[in-house]
Design an enzyme around this catalytic site. Structure first.
Site, PDB file in Angstrom:
ATOM      1  N   TYR A  73      -3.656  -1.127  -3.066  1.00 39.58           N
ATOM      2  CA  TYR A  73      -2.347  -0.622  -3.495  1.00 39.58           C
ATOM      3  C   TYR A  73      -2.229  -0.717  -5.013  1.00 39.58           C
ATOM      4  CZ  TYR A  73       2.589  -0.226  -4.470  1.00 39.58           C
ATOM      5  OH  TYR A  73       3.791   0.164  -5.023  1.00 39.58           O
ATOM      6  N   SER A 129       3.880   1.433 -10.582  1.00 35.81           N
ATOM      7  CA  SER A 129       4.412   0.139 -10.166  1.00 35.81           C
ATOM      8  C   SER A 129       3.957  -0.923 -11.153  1.00 35.81           C
ATOM      9  CB  SER A 129       3.889  -0.211  -8.766  1.00 35.81           C
ATOM     10  OG  SER A 129       4.135  -1.563  -8.436  1.00 35.81           O
TER      11      SER A 129
END
Length: 249
Positions: free
Chosen positions: A149, A136
């Protein structure tokens, strides 16, 4: 190139879109995820001769081992592993975060990913296959509430690069895909709020699961002598924020 792809997290979003796109391009796919009904719907939609579904949680080592060791012969020759399964939970800053959510993200995004990769490496090496890991932009750009995360996705990116180094000379290709805003169930799962999800994507023209699936297929379709190390992609509506400054009296 066509072959057999093993796609984790295929019950929705990027994973489901990838299953459809790869089958349309002539691949067979093994799809995994926690929601058996959604996996079976993919089998019904795309055909049992093209899709094999296995329902399990990425945190269950025994289930991963069983899934890999009992693949039917028609699907056992894995040429491509797409590590897509992952999740984000919570938006609170670290000092207010839920430790159980942190652990679930680590167990899924990191431990589960490396476990299934390790299980499939012998087959991928034997077949000179490929690995595509879904990282990501959160691996590179910090933001409030990103904490664990973002840390898990930074791990995925670095793991991809180190895998590439370890697999030097085997012919196995490794790619880290690092998307920005993609409209899937991601925000709904993270916040538990449909309204929050709709607010995030409203008026933004975000990327779609199909956009990322097309990118994955492009990576997999490159000549065998060419490795795509990493791809970072965002919608045009998303770019970079400034630094934060705290002011004190």
């Amino acid at each position: 190139m066509t072959g057999t792809a093993f796609i984790t997290g295929a019950t929705a979003g990027i994973g489901a879109a990838s299953a459809r796109r790869f089958v349309a391009a002539g691949w067979k796919v093994v799809v995994t995820g926690r929601r058996a009904d959604r996996l079976e719907a993919l089998v019904t939609e795309l055909g049992a001769d093209k899709v094999h579904a296995i329902a399990f949680d990425m945190r269950d080592d025994a289930a991963i081992d069983l899934a890999v060791s009992t693949l039917p012969p028609a699907f056992a020759g894995i040429d491509l592993l797409i590590n897509n399964a992952g999740l984000a939970l919570g938006t609170a800053p670290a000092q207010q975060a839920d430790l159980a959510q942190w652990r679930q993200m680590i167990d899924t995004n990191v431990t589960g990913l490396v476990t299934i990769t390790h299980k499939l490496l012998p087959t991928l090496i034997a077949r000179r296959g490929g690995i595509i890991n879904l990282s990501s932009v959160a691996a590179t750009y910090p933001y409030r509430g990103g904490n664990v995360y973002g840390g898990t996705k930074a791990f995925v990116r670095q793991f991809s690069l180190d895998l590439r180094s370890d697999l030097h000379g085997t012919g196995v290709r490794v790619t880290s895909i690092e998307p920005g805003m993609v409209e899937t169930e991601f925000t709904l799962i993270r916040t538990g709020s449909q309204a929050a999800s709709e607010r995030l994507y409203d008026g933004t023209s975000p990327m779609t699961g199909e956009d990322i699936a097309e990118t994955l297929l492009w990576v997999a379709s490159q000549p065998a002598h060419l490795n795509i190390n990493a791809i970072e992609l965002m919608p045009v509506s998303q770019s970079f924020a400034g630094f934060q400054i705290a002011r004190h009296p």
